[in-house]
Design a protein around this motif. Structure first.
Motif, PDB file in Angstrom:
ATOM      1  N   PHE A   7       0.824  -1.201   0.000  1.00 24.15           N
ATOM      2  CA  PHE A   7       0.000   0.000   0.000  1.00 24.15           C
ATOM      3  C   PHE A   7       0.864   1.259   0.000  1.00 24.15           C
ATOM      4  O   PHE A   7       2.050   1.214   0.376  1.00 24.15           O
ATOM      5  N   LEU A   8       0.269   2.387  -0.376  1.00 23.88           N
ATOM      6  CA  LEU A   8       0.960   3.659  -0.278  1.00 23.88           C
ATOM      7  C   LEU A   8       1.424   3.857   1.162  1.00 23.88           C
ATOM      8  O   LEU A   8       0.675   3.584   2.102  1.00 23.88           O
ATOM      9  N   GLY A   9       2.637   4.310   1.319  1.00 24.43           N
ATOM     10  CA  GLY A   9       3.192   4.547   2.643  1.00 24.43           C
ATOM     11  C   GLY A   9       3.924   3.352   3.224  1.00 24.43           C
ATOM     12  O   GLY A   9       4.628   3.498   4.228  1.00 24.43           O
ATOM     13  N   ASP A  10       3.776   2.169   2.621  1.00 25.44           N
ATOM     14  CA  ASP A  10       4.498   1.004   3.131  1.00 25.44           C
ATOM     15  C   ASP A  10       5.999   1.176   2.909  1.00 25.44           C
ATOM     16  O   ASP A  10       6.436   1.680   1.868  1.00 25.44           O
ATOM     17  N   SER A  11       6.743   0.751   3.876  1.00 23.65           N
ATOM     18  CA  SER A  11       8.202   0.730   3.783  1.00 23.65           C
ATOM     19  C   SER A  11       8.611  -0.717   3.535  1.00 23.65           C
ATOM     20  O   SER A  11       8.391  -1.578   4.381  1.00 23.65           O
ATOM     21  N   ILE A  12       9.176  -0.960   2.364  1.00 21.55           N
ATOM     22  CA  ILE A  12       9.499  -2.320   1.940  1.00 21.55           C
ATOM     23  C   ILE A  12      10.999  -2.563   2.120  1.00 21.55           C
ATOM     24  O   ILE A  12      11.822  -1.792   1.621  1.00 21.55           O
ATOM     25  N   CYS A  55      10.890  -9.794   0.374  1.00 23.98           N
ATOM     26  CA  CYS A  55      10.484  -8.420   0.642  1.00 23.98           C
ATOM     27  C   CYS A  55       9.441  -8.421   1.741  1.00 23.98           C
ATOM     28  O   CYS A  55       8.438  -9.142   1.655  1.00 23.98           O
ATOM     29  N   THR A  56       9.673  -7.613   2.762  1.00 23.24           N
ATOM     30  CA  THR A  56       8.716  -7.491   3.862  1.00 23.24           C
ATOM     31  C   THR A  56       8.300  -6.032   4.015  1.00 23.24           C
ATOM     32  O   THR A  56       9.048  -5.114   3.670  1.00 23.24           O
ATOM     33  N   ASN A  57       7.094  -5.831   4.557  1.00 22.36           N
ATOM     34  CA  ASN A  57       6.673  -4.463   4.848  1.00 22.36           C
ATOM     35  C   ASN A  57       7.121  -4.070   6.259  1.00 22.36           C
ATOM     36  O   ASN A  57       7.780  -4.856   6.959  1.00 22.36           O
TER      37      ASN A  57
END
Length: 166
Positions: free
Chosen positions: A95-100, A122-124
């Protein structure tokens, strides 16, 4: 200015790890749509996305996969690497704002071809796996230490086109 350094095939060892983190924002989603041509409204239209299973806009799956490419190019093995292939499994929406965070781990060295196989997870920001796979990479043969290139500042201007362009 920061310096980019790489890791040659001979320096790489099994179990070696690296991480790369990127936050998904509005500009990233729009730029990916412009570059790829993927204008699926689930990525660009909040009203449309509200009616989907995700209930909100999501990032393009391949843009998240692109973070893996950046992690390989910037961290392990780094500049001069050739990305040969990738198996991917999309596990959860971004989602928008997620830090991956891309977590890389060398799982195999193929001596006859001087390739490496790298686990790519890849993790959020909540630790949830969003993309998982394995990359095949040709690490650089030559050691490099180069200045990090500056990226241009990019802004988007709506054209008001009705052809689906962002």
């Amino acid at each position: 200015m920061t310096t980019l350094n790489n890791i040659t095939y001979d320096e790489i060892f099994l179990g070696q790890t690296a991480r790369y983190t990127k936050t998904v924002d509005e500009l990233a989603i729009k730029l990916f749509a412009v570059v790829s041509g993927d204008v699926n409204p689930v990525h660009l239209d909040a009203e449309f996305a509200a009616g989907t299973a995700f209930k909100q806009r999501i990032a393009h799956g391949m843009s998240t996969a692109g973070f893996i490419s950046a992690a390989i190019a910037m961290e392990l093995p780094g500049p001069g690497s050739i990305y040969l292939g990738q198996d991917l499994s999309f596990r959860a929406p971004v989602f928008l704002g997620d830090s991956i965070t891309v977590n890389l781990e060398v799982v195999e060295k193929i001596d006859d071809k001087k390739f490496v196989s790298i686990s790519t997870i890849c993790t959020n920001q909540h630790g949830k796996v969003v993309v998982k796979g394995k990359a095949l990479v040709l690490p650089p043969a030559q050691k490099l230490s180069i200045p990090r290139p500056e990226l241009p500042v990019v802004t988007l201007v709506s054209t008001g086109c009705d052809d689906g362009s962002p």
